[in-house]
Design an enzyme around this catalytic site. Sequence first.
Site, PDB file in Angstrom:
ATOM      1  N   GLU A 177      22.118  52.738  78.594  1.00 42.05           N
ATOM      2  CA  GLU A 177      21.714  52.356  77.226  1.00 42.05           C
ATOM      3  C   GLU A 177      20.472  51.463  77.216  1.00 42.05           C
ATOM      4  O   GLU A 177      20.444  50.387  76.629  1.00 42.05           O
ATOM      5  CB  GLU A 177      22.880  51.661  76.508  1.00 42.05           C
ATOM      6  N   GLU A 378      28.865  58.990  76.726  1.00 39.11           N
ATOM      7  CA  GLU A 378      29.869  58.108  76.123  1.00 39.11           C
ATOM      8  C   GLU A 378      30.172  58.619  74.721  1.00 39.11           C
ATOM      9  O   GLU A 378      29.244  58.908  73.962  1.00 39.11           O
ATOM     10  CB  GLU A 378      29.399  56.644  76.038  1.00 39.11           C
TER      11      GLU A 378
END
Length: 478
Positions: A177, A378
């Site tokens: 991320e 995710e």
Amino acid sequence: MNTKFPKNFLWGGATAANQVEGAWDLNGKGPNLADAMVAGSHKVERKITLDINEDKYYYPSHVAIDHYHYYKEDIKLMAEMGYKVYRMSIGWARIFPNGDEEKPNQEGLKFYKEIFKELKKYNIEPLVTIYHNEMPLNLVKIGGWSNRKVIDYYVNFAKFVLNEYKDDVTYWIPFNEINDLTTGVGNWNHGGILNEGTETFQNQKDDPNKRFAALHNQFVASAKAVIIGREINKNFKFGTMICHITVYPLTPHPDDVLLTQQEDQLRNCFSGDVQIKGYYPYFMKNYFEKNNIKFECTDEDIKLIKEGVCDFYTFSYYMTNCITINKEVTQVSGNIMGGAKNPYLKATEWNWQIDPVGLRYTLNHVYDRYGVPIMITENGIGAKDVFENGEIHDDYRIDYYREHIKQMALAIEDGVDLVGYTPWTAIDVVSCSTGEMAKRYGFIYVDVDDKGKGTLKRYKKDSFYWYKDVISSNGEKL
């Protein structure tokens, strides 16, 4: 519904070392930034303590779910579900305890070698995140990623790991991320930056110059790791990992639409463009100028970023948010950032909105922009599971996944090259944002509570059996 997934589709699940391993100071491992975060909740902010004091505070990552000792049992359960791929991370401080050593901790190297050996036993492909919010605490004390020295320390770590496991791993993600550093809350977890006055994870002091310098340094470090990796093994594949904050305009008012476009460019497209296209997009140059943001960026940096682009695109997706110029509207929470409440969506107990169709929209948006293979690394729902007589009936989790997988199939039908799916999470983990165990994500239940009390025994949830059927039928049986 006719859900046609590619024959070799990579079904699996995901975790992160700092949220599962525990053994925080065992066999030479040094403390990392996650080890300095005290337990919290949706209502109690997580305190950050550079001086770790276990007599005064409870630190969830210190034991977590003790995957360090249970990894064989955990991987066996993943194999029983039928996993083709397992997304995991390597704890930097387990290999280089202080982050800046020249020689690695052999016990740390051995641990991950055993993990890969176990995965190979069950024909599960590892997808490895090199940096997943696990900076050694020693490097936090020199400014974290805002200090350019950390580029070299990371590259040394990445080079060692890439070389050590060159025959065990094909798919790598240099940074988790990475775009979270476009927000102030990304300072600590993602940048290892502790600005003066910051006491909790949820309420951090921010210095945009320092934060964007840290992000730039990560771009350079990622590019260097990719370039070195390809020299080590030409079969390596590298992926970017974006926390996709999918946004809609709350109203058709042109100002809402324009603000939404700008948010999407900053939060999502910027980092993807740098890591996939290999250059800083025009809108960021304008953003830096307007906000008087300056950081060191050399000609060599630009050259490296262009050369060290990633091969595939991965992202996390949990919810969508709405954007509006109206400051008076009701707000909701989210992964890293929240937004205006969407009247058409339901939300979880933690106020994260549930939007399966948004996943199809996101997949098309990403593929249209980049045209490279995509993995969803995710996706999941945090919820309180009721544990009774060794059983967990989590229909809400099954419903969440079913609807999102349907939209994945429709995106594939649209023409998107979606190649893999690793839901968050394979097994219950310590929640990153709150430090809770009660906010559970896994297909496998772990008997441990928010205070670290419990047997650590593993139990299969109803979703475990459901996902097993999904994988065995290649997405046909939902």
